[in-house]
Motif scaffolding. Structure first.
Motif, PDB file in Angstrom:
ATOM      1  N   GLU A 161     -93.933  -2.924 108.206  1.00  0.00           N
ATOM      2  CA  GLU A 161     -94.969  -2.060 108.789  1.00  0.00           C
ATOM      3  C   GLU A 161     -95.709  -1.245 107.730  1.00  0.00           C
ATOM      4  O   GLU A 161     -96.918  -1.079 107.813  1.00  0.00           O
ATOM      5  CB  GLU A 161     -94.350  -1.117 109.827  1.00  0.00           C
ATOM      6  CG  GLU A 161     -94.005  -1.790 111.128  1.00  0.00           C
ATOM      7  CD  GLU A 161     -95.203  -2.333 111.876  1.00  0.00           C
ATOM      8  OE1 GLU A 161     -96.272  -1.684 111.858  1.00  0.00           O
ATOM      9  OE2 GLU A 161     -95.087  -3.420 112.456  1.00  0.00           O
ATOM     10  N   LYS A 169     -98.529  -3.264 106.164  1.00  0.00           N
ATOM     11  CA  LYS A 169     -99.611  -3.762 107.001  1.00  0.00           C
ATOM     12  C   LYS A 169    -100.804  -2.815 106.912  1.00  0.00           C
ATOM     13  O   LYS A 169    -100.637  -1.610 106.723  1.00  0.00           O
ATOM     14  CB  LYS A 169     -99.149  -3.863 108.457  1.00  0.00           C
ATOM     15  CG  LYS A 169     -98.176  -4.990 108.698  1.00  0.00           C
ATOM     16  CD  LYS A 169     -97.818  -5.075 110.163  1.00  0.00           C
ATOM     17  CE  LYS A 169     -96.853  -6.210 110.403  1.00  0.00           C
ATOM     18  NZ  LYS A 169     -96.440  -6.282 111.807  1.00  0.00           N
ATOM     19  N   VAL A 207     -94.218  -9.162 107.666  1.00  0.00           N
ATOM     20  CA  VAL A 207     -94.691  -8.150 106.724  1.00  0.00           C
ATOM     21  C   VAL A 207     -94.195  -6.793 107.215  1.00  0.00           C
ATOM     22  O   VAL A 207     -94.380  -6.454 108.384  1.00  0.00           O
ATOM     23  CB  VAL A 207     -96.228  -8.163 106.619  1.00  0.00           C
ATOM     24  CG1 VAL A 207     -96.720  -7.090 105.670  1.00  0.00           C
ATOM     25  CG2 VAL A 207     -96.713  -9.534 106.171  1.00  0.00           C
TER      26      VAL A 207
END
Length: 156
Positions: A126, A129, A124
Motif C-alpha cells: 500500500e 501504490k 504492491v
C-alpha cells in the motif's frame, strides 16, 4: 556432470568467444527443457505452465527466493527392472529458473494431467501504490499545522 575449462583456449584464439560460450552452455542444463508457457491471466496475475509428464508432486520442488523462482524435478529411481525396447518419453531431471519482477509472489501451484501450473500474483504494498494528495487552500489548516499534529501524536 562434467565441466570444461576453456580458459587456455581463450588465450590462444581471437574471435572465438561466442563459440566457446555456446560450447559451455551446451554442456550445462538445457534452458528449454521442460517446455513451458508464460501467460498473463489478469491485470496483476500470471501463470507458468510446464509440461512435466511422468513426475509426481513429491518429485517436484518449487522455491522462490527474492526475485528468483526455481522449479526443479528429480525423478525417483524406478524400483522395477524394465527392459525398454524404445524410450521416447524423457524422464530426465530438470532445473528451470525464472526471474520475476518485484512484488510478484507465488499464489499457488497444481500438477494435473502432466502439466504443472504455477500461479503468480503481483502485490504492491500500500505504501508504494500511488495515492492522491489533497492540496490545502488558505481556508484550511496549513501544512505546518499538520506536521505539528503528527509530531504531537508521535510524542503521545
Amino acid at each position: 556432470m562434467r565441466t570444461f575449462d576453456f580458459a587456455p583456449l581463450y588465450r590462444s584464439t581471437v574471435g572465438f568467444d561466442r563459440l566457446f560460450d555456446l560450447l559451455d552452455t551446451a554442456t550445462t542444463a538445457r534452458s528449454d527443457w521442460p517446455p513451458y508457457n508464460i501467460e498473463k491471466t489478469g491485470e496483476h496475475e500470471y501463470r507458468i505452465t510446464m509440461a512435466i509428464a511422468g513426475f509426481r508432486p513429491e518429485e517436484v520442488e518449487l522455491t522462490q527466493q527474492g526475485n528468483t523462482l526455481l522449479v526443479a524435478g528429480k525423478k525417483a529411481p524406478d524400483a522395477e527392472d524394465h527392459q525398454m525396447l524404445h524410450q521416447g518419453i524423457a524422464f530426465r531431471n530438470f532445473t528451470q529458473t525464472f526471474n520475476v519482477a518485484d512484488y510478484v509472489k507465488v499464489a499457488g501451484a497444481t500438477l494435473r494431467d502432466g502439466l504443472l501450473s504455477v500461479d503468480l500474483v503481483r502485490e504492491v504494498p500500500e505504501q508504494l501504490k500511488p495515492r492522491r494528495i489533497d492540496i490545502a487552500s488558505t481556508a484550511t489548516p496549513t501544512a505546518e499545522s499538520h506536521v505539528k499534529q503528527i509530531d504531537q501524536a508521535k510524542a503521545a
